[in-house]
Design a protein around this motif. Structure first.
Motif, mmCIF file in Angstrom:
data_model
loop_
_atom_site.group_PDB
_atom_site.id
_atom_site.type_symbol
_atom_site.label_atom_id
_atom_site.label_comp_id
_atom_site.label_asym_id
_atom_site.label_seq_id
_atom_site.Cartn_x
_atom_site.Cartn_y
_atom_site.Cartn_z
ATOM 1 N N CYS A 34 -4.577 5.314 12.879
ATOM 2 C CA CYS A 34 -5.130 6.567 13.152
ATOM 3 C C CYS A 34 -4.762 6.917 14.614
ATOM 4 N N LEU A 35 -4.146 8.134 14.830
ATOM 5 C CA LEU A 35 -3.511 8.450 16.283
ATOM 6 C C LEU A 35 -4.408 9.458 16.771
ATOM 7 N N VAL A 36 -4.729 9.620 17.737
ATOM 8 C CA VAL A 36 -5.631 10.625 18.452
ATOM 9 C C VAL A 36 -5.158 10.982 19.679
ATOM 10 N N ASP A 37 -5.078 12.307 20.075
ATOM 11 C CA ASP A 37 -4.383 12.744 21.380
ATOM 12 C C ASP A 37 -5.839 12.991 22.222
ATOM 13 N N GLU A 38 -5.236 13.561 23.377
ATOM 14 C CA GLU A 38 -6.476 13.923 24.326
ATOM 15 C C GLU A 38 -7.372 14.875 23.897
ATOM 16 N N ALA A 39 -6.712 15.728 22.947
ATOM 17 C CA ALA A 39 -7.651 16.753 22.545
ATOM 18 C C ALA A 39 -8.436 16.668 21.643
ATOM 19 N N GLY A 40 -8.331 15.449 20.955
ATOM 20 C CA GLY A 40 -8.969 14.882 19.766
ATOM 21 C C GLY A 40 -8.463 15.226 18.421
ATOM 22 N N GLN A 41 -7.279 15.945 18.426
ATOM 23 C CA GLN A 41 -6.414 15.999 17.316
ATOM 24 C C GLN A 41 -5.852 14.634 16.770
ATOM 25 N N ARG A 42 -6.214 14.509 15.419
ATOM 26 C CA ARG A 42 -5.802 13.028 14.650
ATOM 27 C C ARG A 42 -4.913 13.153 13.833
ATOM 28 N N THR A 43 -4.233 11.980 13.426
ATOM 29 C CA THR A 43 -3.165 12.065 12.233
ATOM 30 C C THR A 43 -3.144 10.596 11.839
ATOM 31 N N MET A 44 -3.216 10.399 10.482
ATOM 32 C CA MET A 44 -3.119 8.934 10.206
ATOM 33 C C MET A 44 -2.012 8.678 9.409
ATOM 34 N N ARG A 45 -1.346 7.521 9.402
ATOM 35 C CA ARG A 45 -0.090 7.099 8.807
ATOM 36 C C ARG A 45 -0.605 5.701 8.105
ATOM 37 N N THR A 46 -0.394 5.951 6.880
ATOM 38 C CA THR A 46 -0.910 4.775 5.918
ATOM 39 C C THR A 46 0.419 4.087 5.465
ATOM 40 N N ASN A 47 -0.084 2.817 5.000
ATOM 41 C CA ASN A 47 0.990 2.030 4.098
ATOM 42 C C ASN A 47 -0.335 1.545 3.059
ATOM 43 N N LEU A 48 0.043 1.876 1.935
ATOM 44 C CA LEU A 48 -1.017 1.677 0.783
ATOM 45 C C LEU A 48 -0.934 0.017 0.196
ATOM 46 N N GLY A 49 0.397 -0.546 0.524
ATOM 47 C CA GLY A 49 0.600 -1.663 0.078
ATOM 48 C C GLY A 49 0.511 -2.001 -1.258
ATOM 49 N N ASP A 50 -0.088 -2.999 -1.946
ATOM 50 C CA ASP A 50 -0.263 -3.209 -3.306
ATOM 51 C C ASP A 50 -1.609 -2.552 -3.595
ATOM 52 N N ALA A 51 -2.510 -2.088 -2.999
ATOM 53 C CA ALA A 51 -3.711 -1.723 -2.979
ATOM 54 C C ALA A 51 -3.917 -0.856 -4.295
ATOM 55 N N VAL A 52 -2.865 0.065 -4.337
ATOM 56 C CA VAL A 52 -3.003 1.109 -5.377
ATOM 57 C C VAL A 52 -2.361 0.668 -6.703
ATOM 58 N N LYS A 53 -1.554 -0.529 -6.785
ATOM 59 C CA LYS A 53 -0.969 -1.084 -7.817
ATOM 60 C C LYS A 53 -2.221 -1.669 -9.013
ATOM 61 N N VAL A 54 -2.012 -1.033 -10.202
ATOM 62 C CA VAL A 54 -2.970 -1.500 -11.144
ATOM 63 C C VAL A 54 -2.410 -2.327 -12.180
ATOM 64 N N ASP A 55 -3.131 -3.348 -12.349
ATOM 65 C CA ASP A 55 -2.414 -4.243 -13.534
ATOM 66 C C ASP A 55 -3.437 -4.408 -14.821
ATOM 67 N N LYS A 56 -2.647 -4.367 -15.945
ATOM 68 C CA LYS A 56 -3.441 -4.071 -17.229
ATOM 69 C C LYS A 56 -4.629 -5.368 -17.336
ATOM 70 N N GLU A 57 -4.196 -6.344 -16.895
ATOM 71 C CA GLU A 57 -4.965 -7.421 -16.856
ATOM 72 C C GLU A 57 -6.282 -7.303 -16.014
ATOM 73 N N GLN A 58 -6.111 -6.493 -14.939
ATOM 74 C CA GLN A 58 -7.227 -6.332 -13.999
ATOM 75 C C GLN A 58 -8.347 -5.280 -14.647
ATOM 76 N N LEU A 59 -7.725 -4.733 -15.679
ATOM 77 C CA LEU A 59 -8.711 -3.751 -16.356
ATOM 78 C C LEU A 59 -9.306 -3.894 -17.631
ATOM 79 N N THR A 60 -8.871 -5.258 -18.398
ATOM 80 C CA THR A 60 -9.056 -5.818 -19.495
ATOM 81 C C THR A 60 -10.746 -5.732 -19.572
ATOM 82 N N ASP A 61 -11.412 -6.360 -18.978
ATOM 83 C CA ASP A 61 -12.889 -6.517 -18.849
ATOM 84 C C ASP A 61 -13.727 -5.003 -19.010
#
Length: 84
Positions: A34-61
């Protein structure tokens, strides 16, 4: 299960956050800057990695029609826009 995941877990534990129900999986941990400037404006840069990868085996239960322990299933919207 990577270095950033270990950093996250250690920080949560140090803050007395219960991570007992946290599910880990192999792959890269997502990060956000999260980058914030002096005026309080902010922007975010994300790298979601493998967090959003869903495997069938994870959902079986939860998808098993006989499962009574799974009342909710939350899937991040980003999961629909990635390979895998």
């Amino acid at each position: 299960d990577d270095e950033w995941g270990a950093v996250f877990l250690n920080a949560m534990r140090a803050a007395n956050v219960d991570v007992g129900k946290l599910v880990t999986k192999p792959g890269k941990t997502g990060r956000c800057v999260c980058l914030v400037d002096e005026a309080g404006q902010r922007t975010m840069r994300t790298n979601l990695g493998d967090a959003v990868k869903v495997d069938k085996e994870q959902l079986t239960d939860c998808l098993d029609t006989g499962a009574t322990h799974c009342k909710w299933l939350v899937i991040p919207g980003y999961a629909f826009y990635n390979d895998g």
